[in-house]
Design an enzyme around this catalytic site. Sequence first.
Site, PDB file in Angstrom:
ATOM      1  N   CYS A   1       7.949 -12.491  -5.141  1.00 53.62           N
ATOM      2  CA  CYS A   1       9.036 -13.241  -5.771  1.00 53.62           C
ATOM      3  C   CYS A   1       8.592 -14.676  -6.062  1.00 53.62           C
ATOM      4  O   CYS A   1       8.171 -15.399  -5.151  1.00 53.62           O
ATOM      5  CB  CYS A   1      10.263 -13.256  -4.862  1.00 53.62           C
ATOM      6  SG  CYS A   1      11.601 -14.307  -5.483  1.00 53.62           S
TER       7      CYS A   1
ATOM      8  N   CYS B   1      10.665 -17.616  -4.004  1.00 50.18           N
ATOM      9  CA  CYS B   1      10.539 -17.826  -2.566  1.00 50.18           C
ATOM     10  C   CYS B   1       9.604 -19.004  -2.300  1.00 50.18           C
ATOM     11  O   CYS B   1       8.816 -19.393  -3.166  1.00 50.18           O
ATOM     12  CB  CYS B   1       9.991 -16.567  -1.890  1.00 50.18           C
ATOM     13  SG  CYS B   1      11.186 -15.216  -1.776  1.00 50.18           S
TER      14      CYS B   1
ATOM     15  N   HIS C   1      16.076 -12.878  -6.292  1.00 51.70           N
ATOM     16  CA  HIS C   1      16.315 -13.999  -5.376  1.00 51.70           C
ATOM     17  C   HIS C   1      17.621 -14.706  -5.764  1.00 51.70           C
ATOM     18  O   HIS C   1      17.912 -14.878  -6.952  1.00 51.70           O
ATOM     19  CB  HIS C   1      15.142 -14.977  -5.478  1.00 51.70           C
ATOM     20  CG  HIS C   1      15.122 -16.014  -4.401  1.00 51.70           C
ATOM     21  ND1 HIS C   1      14.235 -15.970  -3.339  1.00 51.70           N
ATOM     22  CD2 HIS C   1      15.878 -17.127  -4.206  1.00 51.70           C
ATOM     23  CE1 HIS C   1      14.438 -17.021  -2.566  1.00 51.70           C
ATOM     24  NE2 HIS C   1      15.438 -17.726  -3.067  1.00 51.70           N
TER      25      HIS C   1
ATOM     26  N   HIS D   1      19.811 -17.104  -7.184  1.00 45.92           N
ATOM     27  CA  HIS D   1      19.545 -18.254  -8.043  1.00 45.92           C
ATOM     28  C   HIS D   1      20.496 -18.248  -9.227  1.00 45.92           C
ATOM     29  O   HIS D   1      21.124 -17.236  -9.548  1.00 45.92           O
ATOM     30  CB  HIS D   1      18.098 -18.239  -8.550  1.00 45.92           C
ATOM     31  CG  HIS D   1      17.848 -17.227  -9.627  1.00 45.92           C
ATOM     32  ND1 HIS D   1      17.790 -15.865  -9.383  1.00 45.92           N
ATOM     33  CD2 HIS D   1      17.658 -17.367 -10.964  1.00 45.92           C
ATOM     34  CE1 HIS D   1      17.568 -15.218 -10.513  1.00 45.92           C
ATOM     35  NE2 HIS D   1      17.493 -16.104 -11.497  1.00 45.92           N
TER      36      HIS D   1
ATOM     37  N   GLN E   1      21.077 -20.534 -13.245  1.00 46.57           N
ATOM     38  CA  GLN E   1      20.358 -21.234 -14.296  1.00 46.57           C
ATOM     39  C   GLN E   1      21.231 -22.326 -14.888  1.00 46.57           C
ATOM     40  O   GLN E   1      22.455 -22.331 -14.713  1.00 46.57           O
ATOM     41  CB  GLN E   1      19.939 -20.259 -15.401  1.00 46.57           C
ATOM     42  CG  GLN E   1      19.014 -19.148 -14.929  1.00 46.57           C
ATOM     43  CD  GLN E   1      18.610 -18.230 -16.074  1.00 46.57           C
ATOM     44  OE1 GLN E   1      17.926 -18.649 -17.007  1.00 46.57           O
ATOM     45  NE2 GLN E   1      19.043 -16.977 -16.010  1.00 46.57           N
TER      46      GLN E   1
END
Length: 353
Positions: A70, A73, A183, A185, A187
């Site tokens: 990933c 990470c 993951h 997250h 934007q």
Amino acid sequence: MKRTIAHMADGRELIYFDRRDDADRSAIDERELPPRPAASELRYDPLTEEWVAMAGHRQTRTFLPPADECPLCPTRPGKPTEIPAADYDVAVFENRFPSFSTNLGTYAAPGGLSEVRPGVGRCEVVCFTSDHDSSFSALSDQQVELVMEAWADRTAELSAIPGVEQVFCFENRGAEIGITLAHPHGQIYAYPYVTPRTRLHLAAAAKRPNLFADVLAAERAGERVVAANDLWTAFVPAAARYPFEVHLYPHRQVPDLAALTQEERAAFGPVYTRVLKALDGLFGVTMPYVAAWHQAPVRHGRDLAYLHMELFSIRRAPEKLKYLAGSESAMGAFVNDVLPEDAARLLRSQVDH
């Protein structure tokens, strides 16, 4: 809160947001990266009077890598990622495959009745936590507040970029939505134009003073409220387009996230995470969703706009999705299979569970 600016190997900006003043952010990105792509080109659709971004470089973006690869990470020995630190609270960085950027190229006229201009702007990735297996709903109230600080900071900073007209913070969650990275997250898009949905909102608000405040007042007095506290209310709108759709409004009209008070930022998390947990509790499966912050444009209609979040899921039953098929995709005419009142009742049952 501590805010630290660093840079990646290809020159992209990386900003750490930490709760501790002693957080060490001296780690260096030692990767060898290719040159950054030129900004997309914008082409104008004369039939809808909308701009469409052409960003061919995004075809090569990372797609659903295994967890041990990933890129969001923290960096580990032998496993360099987009974030060189060994740990972090919240990290924000320029997207490696942006839809908009300030790295301009050359743009030939496309012909037809269209016109072209560079996709000036910026796209950023917001990592909510370093824990790959977590989710926004699992964040503590303090962590959500730190994410709010990051959103507000980036809204103010991106709004100051020449050519940017609107800043959009959002999260896509779930494979059904089309995520490319698992993951936790979100934007941020800094657009070089005011988006079509915002133009509709502002046009409606121009016809009726206090439109957003009136909507909030009417919903707070009705049966579709899902969760609330002294500063925020979450409700299913009367004309919800999606099976499970929740709007979250602060009780005070402000144009954007940067205009929220510290108290309002702190009060958002306790309401929002209750809604997210309620969504996951509906069918006993992780709910896919889009969480979208609607903010005022940078220069126009700021007195009309009302900051709010629109959260929606395409899941309508445990093993059924709401596909945007002919009517929705071709005509923009939505048909909802779940009555908003029923959706609110089901969500309240999970909030109160």
